[in-house]
Design a protein around this motif. Structure first.
Motif, PDB file in Angstrom:
ATOM      1  N   MET A   1       0.805  -1.340  -0.020  1.00  0.00           N
ATOM      2  CA  MET A   1       0.109   0.029   0.224  1.00  0.00           C
ATOM      3  C   MET A   1       0.881   1.300  -0.078  1.00  0.00           C
ATOM      4  SD  MET A   1      -2.905  -1.287  -0.169  1.00  0.00           S
ATOM      5  CE  MET A   1      -4.049   0.108  -0.210  1.00  0.00           C
ATOM      6  N   GLY A   2       1.952   1.220   0.458  1.00  0.00           N
ATOM      7  CA  GLY A   2       2.800   2.644   0.668  1.00  0.00           C
ATOM      8  C   GLY A   2       2.305   3.350   1.778  1.00  0.00           C
ATOM      9  N   ALA A   3       3.097   4.530   1.871  1.00  0.00           N
ATOM     10  CA  ALA A   3       2.561   5.601   2.990  1.00  0.00           C
ATOM     11  C   ALA A   3       2.185   6.995   2.326  1.00  0.00           C
ATOM     12  CB  ALA A   3       3.916   5.793   3.721  1.00  0.00           C
ATOM     13  N   PRO A   4       1.686   8.048   2.709  1.00  0.00           N
ATOM     14  CA  PRO A   4       1.059   7.735   4.287  1.00  0.00           C
ATOM     15  C   PRO A   4      -0.051   6.719   4.403  1.00  0.00           C
ATOM     16  CG  PRO A   4       0.196   9.956   3.124  1.00  0.00           C
ATOM     17  CD  PRO A   4       1.067   9.153   2.290  1.00  0.00           C
ATOM     18  N   ILE A   5      -0.049   6.113   5.487  1.00  0.00           N
ATOM     19  CA  ILE A   5      -1.148   5.187   6.018  1.00  0.00           C
ATOM     20  C   ILE A   5      -1.414   5.191   7.484  1.00  0.00           C
ATOM     21  CG2 ILE A   5       0.422   3.162   6.311  1.00  0.00           C
ATOM     22  CD1 ILE A   5      -1.402   1.517   4.292  1.00  0.00           C
ATOM     23  N   VAL A   6      -2.712   4.440   7.616  1.00  0.00           N
ATOM     24  CA  VAL A   6      -2.885   4.701   9.093  1.00  0.00           C
ATOM     25  C   VAL A   6      -3.257   3.343   9.751  1.00  0.00           C
ATOM     26  CG1 VAL A   6      -4.887   5.684  10.596  1.00  0.00           C
ATOM     27  CG2 VAL A   6      -4.248   6.848   8.546  1.00  0.00           C
ATOM     28  N   ILE A   7      -2.452   3.243  11.172  1.00  0.00           N
ATOM     29  CA  ILE A   7      -2.562   2.080  11.732  1.00  0.00           C
ATOM     30  C   ILE A   7      -3.242   2.125  12.964  1.00  0.00           C
ATOM     31  CG2 ILE A   7      -1.237   0.125  12.932  1.00  0.00           C
ATOM     32  CD1 ILE A   7       0.533   2.062  10.111  1.00  0.00           C
ATOM     33  N   LYS A   8      -4.381   1.321  13.346  1.00  0.00           N
ATOM     34  CA  LYS A   8      -5.163   1.446  14.347  1.00  0.00           C
ATOM     35  C   LYS A   8      -5.464   0.152  15.159  1.00  0.00           C
ATOM     36  CE  LYS A   8      -7.944   4.898  12.087  1.00  0.00           C
ATOM     37  NZ  LYS A   8      -9.397   5.366  11.846  1.00  0.00           N
ATOM     38  N   ALA A   9      -5.145   0.359  16.515  1.00  0.00           N
ATOM     39  CA  ALA A   9      -5.310  -0.634  17.424  1.00  0.00           C
ATOM     40  C   ALA A   9      -6.754  -0.969  17.285  1.00  0.00           C
ATOM     41  CB  ALA A   9      -4.827  -0.368  18.632  1.00  0.00           C
ATOM     42  N   ASP A  10      -7.117  -2.258  17.507  1.00  0.00           N
ATOM     43  CA  ASP A  10      -8.608  -2.677  17.460  1.00  0.00           C
ATOM     44  C   ASP A  10      -9.137  -2.195  18.547  1.00  0.00           C
ATOM     45  OD1 ASP A  10     -10.950  -3.958  16.487  1.00  0.00           O
ATOM     46  OD2 ASP A  10     -10.625  -5.471  18.226  1.00  0.00           O
ATOM     47  N   GLY A  11      -8.614  -2.264  19.934  1.00  0.00           N
ATOM     48  CA  GLY A  11      -9.401  -2.004  21.010  1.00  0.00           C
ATOM     49  C   GLY A  11      -9.220  -0.869  21.475  1.00  0.00           C
ATOM     50  N   LEU A  12      -9.848  -0.279  22.644  1.00  0.00           N
ATOM     51  CA  LEU A  12      -9.780   0.683  23.376  1.00  0.00           C
ATOM     52  C   LEU A  12      -8.356   1.181  23.700  1.00  0.00           C
ATOM     53  CD1 LEU A  12     -13.016   1.233  25.523  1.00  0.00           C
ATOM     54  CD2 LEU A  12     -12.657   2.268  23.203  1.00  0.00           C
ATOM     55  N   ALA A  13      -7.776   2.078  23.536  1.00  0.00           N
ATOM     56  CA  ALA A  13      -6.138   2.589  23.775  1.00  0.00           C
ATOM     57  C   ALA A  13      -6.239   3.904  24.298  1.00  0.00           C
ATOM     58  CB  ALA A  13      -5.373   2.233  22.713  1.00  0.00           C
ATOM     59  N   ALA A  14      -7.141   4.424  24.933  1.00  0.00           N
ATOM     60  CA  ALA A  14      -6.918   5.726  25.758  1.00  0.00           C
ATOM     61  C   ALA A  14      -6.375   6.819  24.722  1.00  0.00           C
ATOM     62  CB  ALA A  14      -6.036   5.630  26.991  1.00  0.00           C
ATOM     63  N   GLY A  15      -6.751   6.981  23.565  1.00  0.00           N
ATOM     64  CA  GLY A  15      -6.301   7.941  22.469  1.00  0.00           C
ATOM     65  C   GLY A  15      -4.950   7.603  21.904  1.00  0.00           C
ATOM     66  N   LYS A  16      -4.456   6.237  22.185  1.00  0.00           N
ATOM     67  CA  LYS A  16      -2.887   5.866  21.759  1.00  0.00           C
ATOM     68  C   LYS A  16      -3.260   5.199  20.712  1.00  0.00           C
ATOM     69  CE  LYS A  16      -0.620   6.847  26.034  1.00  0.00           C
ATOM     70  NZ  LYS A  16      -0.545   6.457  27.398  1.00  0.00           N
TER      71      LYS A  16
ATOM     72  N   VAL B   1      -0.690   7.648  12.594  1.00  0.00           N
ATOM     73  CA  VAL B   1      -0.829   8.208  11.234  1.00  0.00           C
ATOM     74  C   VAL B   1       0.518   8.291  10.661  1.00  0.00           C
ATOM     75  CG1 VAL B   1      -1.751  10.077   9.576  1.00  0.00           C
ATOM     76  CG2 VAL B   1      -2.941   9.509  11.790  1.00  0.00           C
ATOM     77  N   ALA B   2       0.818   7.214  10.126  1.00  0.00           N
ATOM     78  CA  ALA B   2       2.244   6.970   9.646  1.00  0.00           C
ATOM     79  C   ALA B   2       2.345   7.742   8.109  1.00  0.00           C
ATOM     80  CB  ALA B   2       2.604   5.742   9.531  1.00  0.00           C
ATOM     81  N   MET B   3       3.502   8.771   8.143  1.00  0.00           N
ATOM     82  CA  MET B   3       3.585   9.603   7.105  1.00  0.00           C
ATOM     83  C   MET B   3       4.658   8.786   6.128  1.00  0.00           C
ATOM     84  SD  MET B   3       1.201  11.659   7.373  1.00  0.00           S
ATOM     85  CE  MET B   3       1.533  12.849   6.076  1.00  0.00           C
ATOM     86  N   ASN B   4       5.375   8.146   6.712  1.00  0.00           N
ATOM     87  CA  ASN B   4       6.302   7.324   5.780  1.00  0.00           C
ATOM     88  C   ASN B   4       6.560   5.799   6.219  1.00  0.00           C
ATOM     89  OD1 ASN B   4       7.982   6.981   8.088  1.00  0.00           O
ATOM     90  ND2 ASN B   4       8.816   9.011   7.865  1.00  0.00           N
ATOM     91  N   PHE B   5       7.055   4.994   5.517  1.00  0.00           N
ATOM     92  CA  PHE B   5       7.439   3.666   5.634  1.00  0.00           C
ATOM     93  C   PHE B   5       7.751   2.967   6.942  1.00  0.00           C
ATOM     94  CE2 PHE B   5       8.119   0.847   1.484  1.00  0.00           C
ATOM     95  CZ  PHE B   5       6.750   0.686   1.610  1.00  0.00           C
ATOM     96  N   GLU B   6       8.714   3.651   7.502  1.00  0.00           N
ATOM     97  CA  GLU B   6       9.360   3.423   8.939  1.00  0.00           C
ATOM     98  C   GLU B   6       8.445   3.464   9.867  1.00  0.00           C
ATOM     99  OE1 GLU B   6      11.124   5.723   6.649  1.00  0.00           O
ATOM    100  OE2 GLU B   6      12.236   3.989   5.732  1.00  0.00           O
ATOM    101  N   GLU B   7       7.788   4.677  10.034  1.00  0.00           N
ATOM    102  CA  GLU B   7       6.843   4.844  10.809  1.00  0.00           C
ATOM    103  C   GLU B   7       5.686   3.704  10.909  1.00  0.00           C
ATOM    104  OE1 GLU B   7       6.847   9.601  11.026  1.00  0.00           O
ATOM    105  OE2 GLU B   7       4.867   8.870  10.938  1.00  0.00           O
ATOM    106  N   ALA B   8       5.281   3.204   9.859  1.00  0.00           N
ATOM    107  CA  ALA B   8       4.277   2.400   9.464  1.00  0.00           C
ATOM    108  C   ALA B   8       4.594   0.975  10.113  1.00  0.00           C
ATOM    109  CB  ALA B   8       3.621   2.339   8.160  1.00  0.00           C
ATOM    110  N   HIS B   9       5.942   0.569   9.607  1.00  0.00           N
ATOM    111  CA  HIS B   9       6.326  -0.805  10.092  1.00  0.00           C
ATOM    112  C   HIS B   9       6.662  -0.716  11.588  1.00  0.00           C
ATOM    113  CE1 HIS B   9       6.609  -2.770   6.266  1.00  0.00           C
ATOM    114  NE2 HIS B   9       7.081  -1.700   5.557  1.00  0.00           N
ATOM    115  N   GLU B  10       7.127   0.370  12.011  1.00  0.00           N
ATOM    116  CA  GLU B  10       7.312   0.455  13.426  1.00  0.00           C
ATOM    117  C   GLU B  10       6.075   0.467  14.521  1.00  0.00           C
ATOM    118  OE1 GLU B  10       9.463   3.904  14.653  1.00  0.00           O
ATOM    119  OE2 GLU B  10       8.705   3.482  16.875  1.00  0.00           O
ATOM    120  N   ALA B  11       4.892   0.924  13.974  1.00  0.00           N
ATOM    121  CA  ALA B  11       3.644   0.870  14.568  1.00  0.00           C
ATOM    122  C   ALA B  11       3.124  -0.649  14.661  1.00  0.00           C
ATOM    123  CB  ALA B  11       2.445   1.902  13.934  1.00  0.00           C
ATOM    124  N   VAL B  12       3.115  -1.393  13.265  1.00  0.00           N
ATOM    125  CA  VAL B  12       2.733  -2.579  13.250  1.00  0.00           C
ATOM    126  C   VAL B  12       3.612  -3.370  14.339  1.00  0.00           C
ATOM    127  CG1 VAL B  12       2.735  -4.793  11.852  1.00  0.00           C
ATOM    128  CG2 VAL B  12       1.826  -2.541  11.139  1.00  0.00           C
TER     129      VAL B  12
END
Ligand code: AMP
Ligand code: GLY
Length: 423
Positions: free
Chosen positions: A136-151, A155-166
């Protein structure tokens, strides 16, 4: 009438404040409440332990109607417990609250009912998630399925951030169970608005529009927060867009939930992104009102809100009508030092100006201790200014703030900037 408001933030202070204006209300209890509801003799604070303990208390106290602010007690099933005992409560059941408590549930639901939202896929396996990111490439958005108190949203603006979030969510157990499943979705560029309606299972009554500012810093920079300020109405939501959001998002959601045997009751908040072409798409659902959006919304509401809530629990919201102050209300959040990462507590708060027709201050993370008002959470206060124009409402809020002090107080100086050129 005796009313119980569940929660202890700025949203609940604003709800309790509004309900206290009703001649029909004899007593308002707030659980757990905060320093603002502790100081005010209109209210009585009650500790919050569990849905069952609260229901026991509500029965003993002969509470006529309960309204729930935050998602946690809803997701814990407080509405189910009250209803089983035949008590009147406004909020979604635990099953209906899945619209907020599981991003995967919400996305699959939207997909089933053709509700506009970002394209997505859900993963529990890190390898597959990484492969999808590569595709898919970046920017892309990674979201935890459950409630995480706003954390839970990156919103990953590049590849590194996206992979790190996963990695952090699926392998590093960063958010515990909430992040054991992730939704990866298309990044949508645009402007966000908060669209909140009351639902009685069948009928919908929209509250007036609002917009909040999620980032900590001026110009929408810095880390995401629960919200640094909000205003109502939101001029970005034109009457035509309002009609589209009702028709394309709210109506199919309420009908879809009913058709799936999980009728939705309670406040329903659609976080809507209005894209470059002016099309509204759903970023998320919350099963509650927004905070801080509630503070300016309640400041503008003129109708007797107890009547509205009665319609809501009786299934007659089609007979309810809301009247609004025509002025703009603009609320600025005063946050504690270290918010949002590690807010400091225990600082003395002074100088909150007395409420006038032009401004009102709602408490959030405050507590009353030995007669002193202390900070006790990240978002401490929300100061709402009211005026015919956004600019003057903004001026009034910031003028009122000049009197207020606590150590390390931080706030944005540009709340409402998006609305200024539109008015
Ligand atoms: P949420 O908790 O889902 O509201 O996400 C928090 C914030 O992340 C939102 O308020 C948006 O600013 C941003 N966000 C969420 N989903 C998207 C998306 N698909 N595209 C762009 N930004 C998003
Ligand atoms: N202000 C955003 C929220 O309540 O989720």
């Amino acid at each position: 009438m005796k009313i119980l408001v569940v929660g202890g933030g700025g949203r609940e202070h604003a709800l309790a404040w509004k309900l206290a204006q009703s001649k029909r209300v004899e007593r308002i209890l707030v659980s757990p409440g905060n320093g603002g509801t502790a100081i005010d003799s209109n209210f009585r604070n009650i500790p919050y332990k569990s849905p069952e303990a609260l229901a026991d208390f509500a029965q003993q106290e002969h509470i006529d109607l309960t309204v729930v602010g935050p998602e946690a007690p809803l997701v814990a099933g407080v509405v189910d417990v009250f209803r089983e005992r035949g008590m009147r409560i406004f909020g979604p059941t635990k099953a209906a609250a899945q619209l907020e408590s599981s991003k995967d549930f919400a996305k699959a639901f939207m997909h089933r009912h053709d509700i506009p939202t970002a394209a997505y896929q859900t993963f529990t396996d890190a390898r597959q998630a990484h492969a999808y990111l590569d595709k898919m490439g970046a920017p892309i958005v990674i979201k935890a399925d459950g409630l995480a108190a706003g954390k839970g949203v990156v919103v990953a603006m590049n590849f590194e951030e996206a992979h790190e979030a996963v990695d952090r969510m699926l392998e590093g157990n960063w958010l515990g169970n909430a992040g054991a499943r992730v939704v990866i979705e298309e990044f949508i560029e645009g402007e966000e608005a908060s669209f909140i309606v009351m639902v009685d299972g069948l009928h919908m009554l929209p509250l007036d529009t609002s917009q909040d500012h999620k980032r900590l810093g001026d110009g929408d920079t810095g880390p995401n927060t629960g919200g640094m300020g909000a205003y109502s109405p939101a001029p970005v939501v034109t009457p035509a867009l309002h009609a589209r959001i009702m028709r394309e998002i709210i109506l199919p959601t309420v009908r879809g939930m009913a058709s799936e045997g999980i009728p939705y009751t309670g406040f329903l908040y659609a976080g809507v992104m209005i894209d470059k072409q002016g099309n509204p798409r759903t970023l998320e659902f919350n099963c509650r009102m927004g905070d801080p959006e509630t503070q300016p919304i309640m400041a503008r509401l003129k109708s007797d809100f107890t009547e509205t809530l009665e319609h809501a629990v009786n299934g007659t919201l089609d007979q309810a009508e809301l009247q609004w102050d025509r002025r703009t209300a603009l609320g600025v959040v005063l946050a504690a030092h270290g918010y949002p990462e590690k807010p400091l507590a225990g600082d003395i708060i002074t100088g909150i100006p007395r409420e006038t027709d032009d401004y009102v201050t709602f408490h959030a993370g405050t507590k009353l201790q030995n007669g002193k008002l202390l900070t006790s959470g990240g978002r401490v206060l929300c100061v709402v200014g009211l005026a015919d124009s956004v600019r003057v409402a903004q001026q009034r809020a910031y003028d009122a703030i000049e009197h207020i002090h606590f150590d390390g107080m931080q706030f944005r100086s540009d709340i409402g900037y998006r609305a200024l050129p539109r008015c």
